[in-house]
Design a protein around this motif. Sequence first.
Motif, PDB file in Angstrom:
ATOM      1  N   GLY A  88      -1.955   7.410   0.218  1.00 34.41           N
ATOM      2  CA  GLY A  88      -3.407   7.358   0.138  1.00 34.41           C
ATOM      3  C   GLY A  88      -4.010   6.142   0.812  1.00 34.41           C
ATOM      4  N   ALA A  89      -3.173   5.239   1.286  1.00 34.12           N
ATOM      5  CA  ALA A  89      -3.680   4.055   1.980  1.00 34.12           C
ATOM      6  C   ALA A  89      -4.187   4.459   3.362  1.00 34.12           C
ATOM      7  N   SER A  90      -5.145   3.709   3.839  1.00 35.40           N
ATOM      8  CA  SER A  90      -5.650   3.988   5.182  1.00 35.40           C
ATOM      9  C   SER A  90      -4.614   3.534   6.212  1.00 35.40           C
ATOM     10  N   ASP A  91      -4.751   4.019   7.430  1.00 37.41           N
ATOM     11  CA  ASP A  91      -3.833   3.608   8.497  1.00 37.41           C
ATOM     12  C   ASP A  91      -3.901   2.104   8.725  1.00 37.41           C
ATOM     13  N   GLU A  92      -5.091   1.534   8.633  1.00 33.10           N
ATOM     14  CA  GLU A  92      -5.273   0.099   8.852  1.00 33.10           C
ATOM     15  C   GLU A  92      -4.572  -0.720   7.758  1.00 33.10           C
ATOM     16  N   GLU A  93      -4.687  -0.270   6.489  1.00 33.41           N
ATOM     17  CA  GLU A  93      -4.024  -0.975   5.391  1.00 33.41           C
ATOM     18  C   GLU A  93      -2.514  -0.917   5.539  1.00 33.41           C
ATOM     19  N   GLU A 108      -0.770  -0.377   8.304  1.00 31.17           N
ATOM     20  CA  GLU A 108      -0.378  -1.159   9.478  1.00 31.17           C
ATOM     21  C   GLU A 108      -0.359  -2.654   9.146  1.00 31.17           C
ATOM     22  N   PHE A 128       0.844  -1.186   0.000  1.00 31.12           N
ATOM     23  CA  PHE A 128       0.000   0.000   0.000  1.00 31.12           C
ATOM     24  C   PHE A 128       0.881   1.238   0.000  1.00 31.12           C
TER      25      PHE A 128
END
Length: 107
Positions: free
Chosen positions: A32-37, A39, A29
């Motif tokens: 622009g990736a989310s924090d969850e992605e 992590e 990722f």
Amino acid sequence: MLLLTCPHCGVAAEETELSPGGEAHLKRFGPGASDEEFEAYMFARENPKGVHFERWRHSYGCGKWFLAARCTATLEVFGTYPAQTSEPPAELIAKIKAKRPDWKGWK
């Protein structure tokens, strides 16, 4: 001792000649990736007892990266293939399924 054959130069190398690179076929990722992605990409890794796909570098040989399929419990190596491959070759999957009929697959 683990013995892997480099698919680039054809040398069967002991693990002391190689550098491990962790789990293979990870979805990376970027911005622009989310924090969850992000992590999950950085920290969440499979650690199966059984067939596992890994990255290796032929450090004391040709220096190229490759991927290997092996059993983490028995250290049996099913095969190696170039790192530029997006998924394991069909013949390698067939070889694993022939030896491990209960194997669920690589994804």
